[in-house]
Motif scaffolding. Structure first.
Motif, PDB file in Angstrom:
ATOM      1  N   LEU A 153       0.856  -1.185   0.000  1.00 21.05           N
ATOM      2  CA  LEU A 153       0.000   0.000   0.000  1.00 21.05           C
ATOM      3  C   LEU A 153       0.893   1.236   0.000  1.00 21.05           C
ATOM      4  CD1 LEU A 153      -2.889   1.223   0.295  1.00 21.05           C
ATOM      5  CD2 LEU A 153      -2.488   1.202   2.764  1.00 21.05           C
ATOM      6  N   PHE A 154       0.604   2.159  -0.899  1.00 20.91           N
ATOM      7  CA  PHE A 154       1.305   3.442  -0.962  1.00 20.91           C
ATOM      8  C   PHE A 154       0.265   4.543  -0.814  1.00 20.91           C
ATOM      9  CE2 PHE A 154       2.448   7.198  -3.438  1.00 20.91           C
ATOM     10  CZ  PHE A 154       3.645   7.548  -2.828  1.00 20.91           C
ATOM     11  N   VAL A 155       0.553   5.552   0.021  1.00 19.58           N
ATOM     12  CA  VAL A 155      -0.352   6.687   0.207  1.00 19.58           C
ATOM     13  C   VAL A 155       0.407   7.970  -0.093  1.00 19.58           C
ATOM     14  CG1 VAL A 155      -1.815   7.948   1.838  1.00 19.58           C
ATOM     15  CG2 VAL A 155      -1.649   5.456   1.996  1.00 19.58           C
ATOM     16  N   GLN A 156      -0.149   8.795  -0.982  1.00 22.69           N
ATOM     17  CA  GLN A 156       0.410  10.115  -1.273  1.00 22.69           C
ATOM     18  C   GLN A 156      -0.417  11.145  -0.521  1.00 22.69           C
ATOM     19  OE1 GLN A 156       3.137  11.064  -3.392  1.00 22.69           O
ATOM     20  NE2 GLN A 156       2.768  12.910  -2.199  1.00 22.69           N
ATOM     21  N   LEU A 157       0.232  11.885   0.357  1.00 23.51           N
ATOM     22  CA  LEU A 157      -0.458  12.927   1.107  1.00 23.51           C
ATOM     23  C   LEU A 157      -0.656  14.164   0.234  1.00 23.51           C
ATOM     24  CD1 LEU A 157       1.418  12.644   4.524  1.00 23.51           C
ATOM     25  CD2 LEU A 157      -0.712  11.530   3.831  1.00 23.51           C
ATOM     26  N   THR A 158      -1.637  14.972   0.592  1.00 20.15           N
ATOM     27  CA  THR A 158      -1.906  16.206  -0.138  1.00 20.15           C
ATOM     28  C   THR A 158      -0.767  17.202   0.075  1.00 20.15           C
ATOM     29  OG1 THR A 158      -3.122  17.147   1.723  1.00 20.15           O
ATOM     30  CG2 THR A 158      -4.420  15.969   0.068  1.00 20.15           C
ATOM     31  N   ASP A 159      -0.649  18.123  -0.862  1.00 20.45           N
ATOM     32  CA  ASP A 159       0.373  19.165  -0.744  1.00 20.45           C
ATOM     33  C   ASP A 159       0.100  20.091   0.434  1.00 20.45           C
ATOM     34  OD1 ASP A 159       1.629  18.159  -3.020  1.00 20.45           O
ATOM     35  OD2 ASP A 159       0.531  19.504  -4.362  1.00 20.45           O
ATOM     36  N   ASN A 160      -1.160  20.202   0.829  1.00 24.52           N
ATOM     37  CA  ASN A 160      -1.499  21.102   1.931  1.00 24.52           C
ATOM     38  C   ASN A 160      -1.664  20.378   3.273  1.00 24.52           C
ATOM     39  OD1 ASN A 160      -3.882  19.833   1.309  1.00 24.52           O
ATOM     40  ND2 ASN A 160      -5.129  21.690   1.249  1.00 24.52           N
ATOM     41  N   ALA A 161      -1.157  19.154   3.373  1.00 18.47           N
ATOM     42  CA  ALA A 161      -1.174  18.451   4.664  1.00 18.47           C
ATOM     43  C   ALA A 161      -0.323  19.257   5.643  1.00 18.47           C
ATOM     44  CB  ALA A 161      -0.621  17.039   4.517  1.00 18.47           C
ATOM     45  N   PRO A 162      -0.755  19.360   6.879  1.00 19.63           N
ATOM     46  CA  PRO A 162       0.027  20.131   7.851  1.00 19.63           C
ATOM     47  C   PRO A 162       1.473  19.632   7.934  1.00 19.63           C
ATOM     48  CG  PRO A 162      -2.106  19.536   8.767  1.00 19.63           C
ATOM     49  CD  PRO A 162      -1.966  18.810   7.454  1.00 19.63           C
TER      50      PRO A 162
END
Length: 160
Positions: free
Chosen positions: A108-117
């Motif tokens: 499983l790979f998760v890409q976080l949003t650019d605006n994640a804290p």
């Protein structure tokens, strides 16, 4: 000349996450049924995905299929958006789990949003044991939409 106005919201609720995760759960449990991952991994993935979706920090996630050499040969990408422009989604399914060789594994790979804290990924590493990975590059073909109110998860197949 025509002018179009788009209005939407970037919010969704925990009940929306639960609703779209029902379809995602069925996709992931299929990999466990085929013994590509364990049932424990499937349960853990659903828990982790639900957690980060509720935190609203996910851009997309992938179930990455690997051959016996560990090379990624195909992925199922789940793009997350919350603009609320679709009213209905598709049912889960459409994955032929038995088309993959016996020694296939998945990660499983998760890409976080650019605006994640700031510090979100480091916290996930420290508190939840997350590691590093890379997104799959290849040909992406849209497959299905899982929708609940303002939350849409768009499933695509990526082949190399």
């Amino acid at each position: 000349m025509s002018t179009y106005t788009f209005t939407g919201t970037e919010t969704y609720s925990e009940s929306d996450v639960k609703a779209v995760m029902q379809n995602t759960y069925e996709d992931i449990i299929g990999f466990a049924n085929r013994q590509i991952i364990t049932y424990g991994s499937a349960e853990s993935w659903i828990e982790e995905l639900t957690y980060v979706l509720n935190k609203k920090v996910v851009k997309f996630f992938e179930v990455q299929l690997r051959d016996s050499s560990g090379d990624n040969f195909k992925s199922y990408r789940y793009n997350v958006d919350s603009y609320g422009y679709l009213s209905t989604g598709a049912n889960s399914g459409g994955i032929n789990y038995f088309a993959y060789p016996t020694n296939t594994t998945a990660t499983l790979f998760v890409q976080l949003t650019d605006n994640a804290p700031a510090g979100t990924f480091e916290q996930l590493q420290r508190d939840r044991g997350w590691g590093n990975g890379t997104a799959t590059k290849g040909n992406e073909i849209h497959d299905r939409n899982y929708v609940s109110n303002n939350l849409r998860i768009q499933r695509s197949e990526i082949t190399k």
